[in-house]
Design a protein around this motif. Structure first.
Motif, mmCIF file in Angstrom:
data_model
loop_
_atom_site.group_PDB
_atom_site.id
_atom_site.type_symbol
_atom_site.label_atom_id
_atom_site.label_comp_id
_atom_site.label_asym_id
_atom_site.label_seq_id
_atom_site.Cartn_x
_atom_site.Cartn_y
_atom_site.Cartn_z
ATOM 1 N N ILE A 1 -13.750 -18.299 -47.731
ATOM 2 C CA ILE A 1 -14.383 -19.365 -48.501
ATOM 3 C C ILE A 1 -13.433 -20.562 -48.606
ATOM 4 O O ILE A 1 -13.857 -21.714 -48.481
ATOM 5 N N GLY A 2 -12.150 -20.284 -48.796
ATOM 6 C CA GLY A 2 -11.160 -21.366 -48.854
ATOM 7 C C GLY A 2 -11.104 -22.152 -47.561
ATOM 8 O O GLY A 2 -11.018 -23.391 -47.572
ATOM 9 N N ASP A 3 -11.175 -21.455 -46.438
ATOM 10 C CA ASP A 3 -11.189 -22.133 -45.133
ATOM 11 C C ASP A 3 -12.435 -23.013 -44.998
ATOM 12 O O ASP A 3 -12.364 -24.135 -44.499
ATOM 13 N N THR A 4 -13.565 -22.492 -45.464
ATOM 14 C CA THR A 4 -14.798 -23.272 -45.435
ATOM 15 C C THR A 4 -14.660 -24.517 -46.312
ATOM 16 O O THR A 4 -15.059 -25.613 -45.913
ATOM 17 N N LEU A 5 -14.088 -24.337 -47.490
ATOM 18 C CA LEU A 5 -13.878 -25.482 -48.384
ATOM 19 C C LEU A 5 -13.044 -26.566 -47.714
ATOM 20 O O LEU A 5 -13.373 -27.749 -47.798
ATOM 21 N N MET A 6 -11.984 -26.163 -47.048
ATOM 22 C CA MET A 6 -11.119 -27.141 -46.380
ATOM 23 C C MET A 6 -11.858 -27.867 -45.260
ATOM 24 O O MET A 6 -11.596 -29.042 -45.011
ATOM 25 N N ARG A 7 -12.782 -27.201 -44.610
ATOM 26 C CA ARG A 7 -13.536 -27.835 -43.523
ATOM 27 C C ARG A 7 -14.583 -28.808 -44.038
ATOM 28 O O ARG A 7 -14.821 -29.839 -43.426
ATOM 29 N N VAL A 8 -15.249 -28.482 -45.142
ATOM 30 C CA VAL A 8 -16.401 -29.279 -45.566
ATOM 31 C C VAL A 8 -16.099 -30.347 -46.615
ATOM 32 O O VAL A 8 -16.888 -31.274 -46.763
ATOM 33 N N VAL A 9 -14.991 -30.232 -47.338
ATOM 34 C CA VAL A 9 -14.722 -31.189 -48.409
ATOM 35 C C VAL A 9 -14.431 -32.576 -47.840
ATOM 36 O O VAL A 9 -13.792 -32.714 -46.806
ATOM 37 N N THR A 10 -14.996 -33.583 -48.501
ATOM 38 C CA THR A 10 -14.753 -34.977 -48.144
ATOM 39 C C THR A 10 -14.349 -35.729 -49.411
ATOM 40 O O THR A 10 -14.630 -35.256 -50.527
ATOM 41 N N PRO A 11 -13.730 -36.886 -49.267
ATOM 42 C CA PRO A 11 -13.236 -37.611 -50.448
ATOM 43 C C PRO A 11 -14.304 -37.939 -51.495
ATOM 44 O O PRO A 11 -14.024 -37.881 -52.684
ATOM 45 N N ASP A 12 -15.511 -38.284 -51.082
ATOM 46 C CA ASP A 12 -16.532 -38.696 -52.038
ATOM 47 C C ASP A 12 -17.528 -37.599 -52.381
ATOM 48 O O ASP A 12 -18.549 -37.861 -53.006
ATOM 49 N N MET A 13 -17.237 -36.375 -52.006
ATOM 50 C CA MET A 13 -18.173 -35.269 -52.209
ATOM 51 C C MET A 13 -18.206 -34.860 -53.677
ATOM 52 O O MET A 13 -17.177 -34.688 -54.318
ATOM 53 N N LYS A 14 -19.421 -34.709 -54.180
ATOM 54 C CA LYS A 14 -19.607 -34.265 -55.557
ATOM 55 C C LYS A 14 -19.516 -32.738 -55.589
ATOM 56 O O LYS A 14 -19.843 -32.072 -54.612
ATOM 57 N N PRO A 15 -19.085 -32.177 -56.715
ATOM 58 C CA PRO A 15 -18.967 -30.716 -56.815
ATOM 59 C C PRO A 15 -20.255 -29.981 -56.452
ATOM 60 O O PRO A 15 -20.225 -28.950 -55.784
ATOM 61 N N LYS A 16 -21.378 -30.512 -56.877
ATOM 62 C CA LYS A 16 -22.661 -29.876 -56.582
ATOM 63 C C LYS A 16 -22.909 -29.817 -55.071
ATOM 64 O O LYS A 16 -23.379 -28.811 -54.542
ATOM 65 N N ASP A 17 -22.569 -30.901 -54.373
ATOM 66 C CA ASP A 17 -22.744 -30.939 -52.920
ATOM 67 C C ASP A 17 -21.784 -29.984 -52.219
ATOM 68 O O ASP A 17 -22.139 -29.360 -51.221
#
Length: 77
Positions: free
Chosen positions: A9-25
């Motif tokens: 899950i941590g690896d997925t988080l690192m791949r998908v997170v972007t600077p303007d991403m909201k927590p819900k997204d």
């Protein structure tokens, strides 16, 4: 949840997170790949990803830190 699942899950988080991403997204994006993950597990995985990747990608780590802290604060209320 075991360590390998948290790391996944941590690896997925690192791949998908972007600077303007909201927590819900961010939660939606992670749940597409990990449908059984609970919010609590995703927040824990975010902390794990921060620790594991802070020196490699500080920007993403800061975004994950904001997400993880927001989720942990909501859960304790």
């Amino acid at each position: 949840m075991d360590a390998s699942e948290l790391q996944g899950i941590g690896d997925t988080l690192m791949r998908v997170v972007t600077p303007d991403m909201k927590p819900k997204d961010l939660l939606k994006a992670v749940r597409k790949l990990h449908p059984d993950a609970k919010k609590r597990d995703i927040a824990r995985a975010a902390f794990h990803a921060i620790i594991a990747n802070a020196d490699q990608d500080p920007g993403k780590s800061r975004n994950l830190q904001a997400f993880a802290l927001a989720e942990r604060t909501q859960q304790s209320e």
